[in-house]
Write a protein that holds these residues in place. Structure first.
Motif, short mmCIF file in Angstrom:
data_model
loop_
_atom_site.label_atom_id
_atom_site.label_comp_id
_atom_site.label_asym_id
_atom_site.label_seq_id
_atom_site.Cartn_x
_atom_site.Cartn_y
_atom_site.Cartn_z
N ASP A 196 32.48 -73.40 46.46
CA ASP A 196 32.21 -72.30 45.52
C ASP A 196 31.50 -71.15 46.24
OD1 ASP A 196 33.38 -73.26 43.21
OD2 ASP A 196 31.56 -74.26 42.50
N GLU A 197 30.51 -71.50 47.05
CA GLU A 197 29.75 -70.48 47.77
C GLU A 197 30.63 -69.66 48.70
OE1 GLU A 197 26.72 -70.66 51.48
OE2 GLU A 197 26.06 -71.80 49.73
N GLN A 198 31.57 -70.35 49.36
CA GLN A 198 32.47 -69.68 50.30
C GLN A 198 33.74 -69.15 49.64
OE1 GLN A 198 31.61 -69.04 53.47
NE2 GLN A 198 29.63 -70.00 53.02
N LYS A 199 33.83 -69.33 48.31
CA LYS A 199 34.99 -68.84 47.54
C LYS A 199 36.29 -69.45 48.05
CE LYS A 199 32.84 -64.51 46.07
NZ LYS A 199 31.47 -64.93 46.43
N VAL A 200 36.25 -70.75 48.31
CA VAL A 200 37.43 -71.50 48.74
C VAL A 200 37.98 -72.24 47.52
CG1 VAL A 200 38.28 -73.39 50.18
CG2 VAL A 200 36.58 -71.78 51.09
N SER A 201 39.26 -72.04 47.22
CA SER A 201 39.88 -72.73 46.10
C SER A 201 41.35 -72.95 46.40
CB SER A 201 39.72 -71.94 44.80
OG SER A 201 40.37 -70.69 44.90
N GLY A 202 41.99 -73.85 45.65
CA GLY A 202 43.39 -74.17 45.90
C GLY A 202 43.59 -74.65 47.32
N ALA A 203 42.67 -75.47 47.81
CA ALA A 203 42.62 -75.82 49.22
C ALA A 203 43.34 -77.12 49.54
CB ALA A 203 41.16 -75.94 49.68
N MET A 223 47.08 -70.18 51.96
CA MET A 223 46.43 -71.35 51.39
C MET A 223 45.14 -71.64 52.14
SD MET A 223 47.97 -75.20 50.90
CE MET A 223 49.18 -74.63 49.70
N GLU A 224 44.14 -72.18 51.41
CA GLU A 224 42.87 -72.56 52.01
C GLU A 224 42.81 -74.08 52.13
OE1 GLU A 224 39.98 -69.09 50.32
OE2 GLU A 224 40.53 -70.73 48.98
N ALA A 225 41.86 -74.55 52.93
CA ALA A 225 41.70 -76.00 53.06
C ALA A 225 40.32 -76.33 53.56
CB ALA A 225 42.74 -76.57 54.02
N SER A 226 39.97 -77.61 53.48
CA SER A 226 38.69 -78.10 53.96
C SER A 226 38.92 -79.30 54.86
CB SER A 226 37.79 -78.52 52.79
OG SER A 226 37.47 -77.42 51.98
N PHE A 227 38.25 -79.32 56.01
CA PHE A 227 38.26 -80.47 56.90
C PHE A 227 36.88 -81.09 56.85
CE2 PHE A 227 42.15 -79.00 58.38
CZ PHE A 227 42.63 -79.71 59.47
N SER A 228 36.79 -82.39 56.67
CA SER A 228 35.49 -83.04 56.59
C SER A 228 35.49 -84.34 57.39
CB SER A 228 35.13 -83.32 55.13
OG SER A 228 33.83 -83.81 55.03
N THR A 229 34.47 -84.52 58.22
CA THR A 229 34.37 -85.70 59.07
C THR A 229 33.52 -86.76 58.39
OG1 THR A 229 32.46 -84.71 60.18
CG2 THR A 229 34.62 -84.38 61.19
#
Length: 244
Positions: free
Chosen positions: A66-73, A1-7
């Protein structure tokens, strides 16, 4: 699984230092910072305020994923980035599998006629913004001890704020503290976990309860700091993306 962390504003990627080593052992990690350093505009630029909207930050997040091909994160957002993630998930549900919202708030100003408690009166928010505009460095020195929550991180957070362009800091602060993104909660399609600190300077626990009630269709749960549900919300699969 992918994910994103944002501050949020005034917070750097160093905020994730203690958890990234263990997460990155089994997951792909993608990190990025919001650009709060340079505005490219003067304080009198009439276009500056329009530049900072939650929708534009959401579009930037979508473009990066999209640029980094991250989905289902799994998206982990702190403060303002929580609302950015909510808006982005409604626009592109395919990119998000779960939202972990840390100390989030859709509106910081109370609305007595609606029975909404955001934590601040309108006058206090405008006084804060006025202080930022008149003397940004002095405002930082007064604001950080209240916001940091721990003496151990005060210096790091203070320096992070001071590294911001004052024009950017004011524009983003107006977006956050004068904004009202409550309607965005109604259309979030992604399961969520709301993580709320018991003594958060900006978002009282009642805000998390409000969000939970309004996002019921998204399968929201509320966890306080130290709750094991936070750990279960984080991915343990082979790929993990992080946006900070």
């Amino acid at each position: 699984m992918e994910a994103s962390f944002s501050t949020s504003d005034g917070v750097t990627l160093a905020s994730w230092d203690k958890i990234l080593p263990s997460i990155s052992k089994a997951n792909k990690v993608l990190l990025f910072d919001w650009d709060f350093i340079s505005s490219g505009a003067s304080a009198d630029d009439g276009e500056d305020e329009a530049r900072y909207t939650f929708g534009r930050f959401a579009d930037d997040l979508i473009a990066l994923m999209d640029e980094q091909k991250v989905s289902g994160a799994v998206f982990v957002g702190h403060s303002m980035s929580s609302m950015v993630g909510c808006i982005a998930s409604a626009r592109r549900p395919d990119l998000f599998a779960h939202l972990v919202l840390l100390c989030a708030s859709p509106r910081y100003i109370d609305s007595k006629e609606e029975g909404y408690v955001g934590g601040f009166e309108d006058a206090s928010i405008h006084a804060m913004l006025g202080a930022m505009e008149s003397n940004f460095q002095a405002w930082v020195k007064g604001f950080v001890p209240n916001a940091a929550g721990s003496v151990a991180v005060e210096e790091r957070i203070k320096q992070s704020f001071l590294d911001m362009d004052p024009v950017v800091a004011l524009g983003v602060a107006k977006m956050i503290f004068l904004g009202d993104e409550r309607e965005a909660l109604d259309v979030v399609p992604t399961p969520c976990t709301i993580v709320q600190a018991c003594h958060d300077f900006a978002a009282p626990p009642v805000v998390a309860e409000y969000m939970q009630g309004r996002m019921a269709a998204a399968g929201t749960g509320v966890a306080s700091r130290g709750d094991s549900r936070v750990c279960r919300a984080l991915p343990t699969a082979s790929r993990f993306g992080s946006c900070g």
